[in-house]
Design a protein around this motif. Structure first.
Motif, PDB file in Angstrom:
ATOM      1  N   TYR A  65       4.051  -5.458   2.018  1.00  0.00           N
ATOM      2  CA  TYR A  65       5.364  -4.809   1.218  1.00  0.00           C
ATOM      3  C   TYR A  65       5.463  -5.031  -0.222  1.00  0.00           C
ATOM      4  CZ  TYR A  65       5.532  -2.302   5.797  1.00  0.00           C
ATOM      5  OH  TYR A  65       4.994  -1.301   7.312  1.00  0.00           O
ATOM      6  N   ARG A  70      11.127  -4.384   1.989  1.00  0.00           N
ATOM      7  CA  ARG A  70      11.125  -3.276   1.900  1.00  0.00           C
ATOM      8  C   ARG A  70      10.397  -3.230   3.102  1.00  0.00           C
ATOM      9  NH1 ARG A  70      11.060   1.717  -1.146  1.00  0.00           N
ATOM     10  NH2 ARG A  70       8.510   3.063  -0.827  1.00  0.00           N
ATOM     11  N   THR A  74      10.472   0.196   5.638  1.00  0.00           N
ATOM     12  CA  THR A  74       9.864   0.644   6.076  1.00  0.00           C
ATOM     13  C   THR A  74      10.050   0.559   7.624  1.00  0.00           C
ATOM     14  OG1 THR A  74       8.121   0.751   4.776  1.00  0.00           O
ATOM     15  CG2 THR A  74       7.379   1.650   6.263  1.00  0.00           C
ATOM     16  N   ASN A 117      11.824  -8.664  -8.835  1.00  0.00           N
ATOM     17  CA  ASN A 117      11.601  -7.732  -8.080  1.00  0.00           C
ATOM     18  C   ASN A 117      13.088  -7.751  -7.167  1.00  0.00           C
ATOM     19  OD1 ASN A 117       9.525  -6.295  -7.272  1.00  0.00           O
ATOM     20  ND2 ASN A 117       8.363  -8.190  -5.853  1.00  0.00           N
ATOM     21  N   GLU A 148      11.222  -0.065  -4.821  1.00  0.00           N
ATOM     22  CA  GLU A 148       9.497   0.184  -4.804  1.00  0.00           C
ATOM     23  C   GLU A 148       9.305  -1.487  -5.529  1.00  0.00           C
ATOM     24  OE1 GLU A 148       5.969   2.603  -4.658  1.00  0.00           O
ATOM     25  OE2 GLU A 148       7.835   3.538  -5.529  1.00  0.00           O
ATOM     26  N   SER A 152       3.883  -3.186  -6.660  1.00  0.00           N
ATOM     27  CA  SER A 152       3.216  -1.486  -6.937  1.00  0.00           C
ATOM     28  C   SER A 152       2.644  -0.377  -8.125  1.00  0.00           C
ATOM     29  CB  SER A 152       5.027  -0.371  -5.799  1.00  0.00           C
ATOM     30  OG  SER A 152       4.587   1.068  -6.224  1.00  0.00           O
ATOM     31  N   ARG A 154       3.455   1.997  -9.429  1.00  0.00           N
ATOM     32  CA  ARG A 154       4.381   2.919 -10.011  1.00  0.00           C
ATOM     33  C   ARG A 154       5.316   2.352  -9.867  1.00  0.00           C
ATOM     34  NH1 ARG A 154       5.771   6.322 -12.184  1.00  0.00           N
ATOM     35  NH2 ARG A 154       7.808   7.931 -11.478  1.00  0.00           N
ATOM     36  N   THR A 155       5.480   1.368  -9.961  1.00  0.00           N
ATOM     37  CA  THR A 155       6.346   0.063  -9.785  1.00  0.00           C
ATOM     38  C   THR A 155       6.406  -0.030 -11.684  1.00  0.00           C
ATOM     39  OG1 THR A 155       7.727  -0.786  -7.937  1.00  0.00           O
ATOM     40  CG2 THR A 155       8.262  -2.529 -10.026  1.00  0.00           C
TER      41      THR A 155
END
Length: 238
Positions: A65, A70, A74, A117, A148, A152, A154-155
């Motif tokens: 993850y 994360r 989840t 992170n 996130e 990822s 998107r990050t």
């Protein structure tokens, strides 16, 4: 350690993006080991399982993850605030001012940003202990990433959008090769920061792998030396 061959150099770089832990400071300080231990303790209490099972869960979620947090969110519906406060409540005293790093950062032309992170509070503490906090424009942390984590895509997209960064004119410094795959695809120049020399560090094999991957353009075990070398190269006439 010399840079690996790459078609991407630093001549057009205007924005310098740095991971925080095990990148701005040496791996052998094992500061992150404190966080690692506290994550395991949190899992023991949260899932009511023994330490050996907590270790297995921790590393499995981290690998699958991007962060253990994360995975817990989840798989188990973790609310992250208490987790983040607990695991980053560490002793930062192993870190000491690094004037050589500060001098190199000061000479880098353009913007300097942190992409981590971890939390902003932790990042601020690390930068203050290293005495480099005045060189960074901002910190993009796990909260800014909407929880996130890297790697990822998107990050990275959120980061670039928030800070109006042109990936084709930026460089990313990271200690995990897998976290450089997306930056490479976006057009960033990538630098993998590996443990100094042959020092023993608390890392799993997969965390140390990937230095020969095509998305890793440069590799160094000496961040300050690497920055000084590229600064010297930029000053030389074409």
């Amino acid at each position: 350690m010399p840079a690996s061959p790459s078609s991407r150099d630093f001549t057009k770089v205007e924005t310098w993006v740095f991971d925080l832990d095990n990148t701005l400071y040496s791996h052998h300080l094992n500061l992150w080991q404190q966080v690692d231990d506290r994550i395991r303790d949190f899992i023991v209490d949260f899932l009511k399982i023994p330490h050996d099972e907590a270790f297995r869960v921790q590393k499995d979620y981290y690998k699958r993850y991007g962060t253990t947090m994360r995975g817990l969110m989840t798989e188990h519906g973790l609310e992250p605030d208490d987790y983040l406060d607990y695991v980053h409540a560490i002793d930062h005293s192993p870190l000491t001012p690094n004037p050589a790093l500060g001098a190199a950062l000061e000479q880098l032309p353009g913007r300097k940003l942190i992409l981590t992170n971890g939390t902003r509070k932790h990042a601020d503490a690390v930068m203050k202990r290293l005495a480099v906090d005045g060189h960074f424009e901002d910190v993009f942390d796990i909260v800014a990433a909407d929880l996130e984590p890297k790697p990822s895509a998107r990050t990275y997209e959120r980061f670039l959008e928030r800070h109006k960064v042109d990936p084709g004119k930026s460089a990313m410094f990271e200690d995990l090769a897998r976290n450089l795959e997306v930056p490479d695809a976006l057009g960033m120049t990538t630098v993998l920061v590996v443990p100094e020399g042959q020092r023993e560090v608390f890392r799993e094999d997969w965390e140390l792998a990937g230095r020969d991957a095509p998305h890793v353009h440069h590799v160094t075990d000496d961040l300050v030396g690497f920055l000084n070398t590229l600064l010297a190269a930029r000053r030389r006439p074409a």
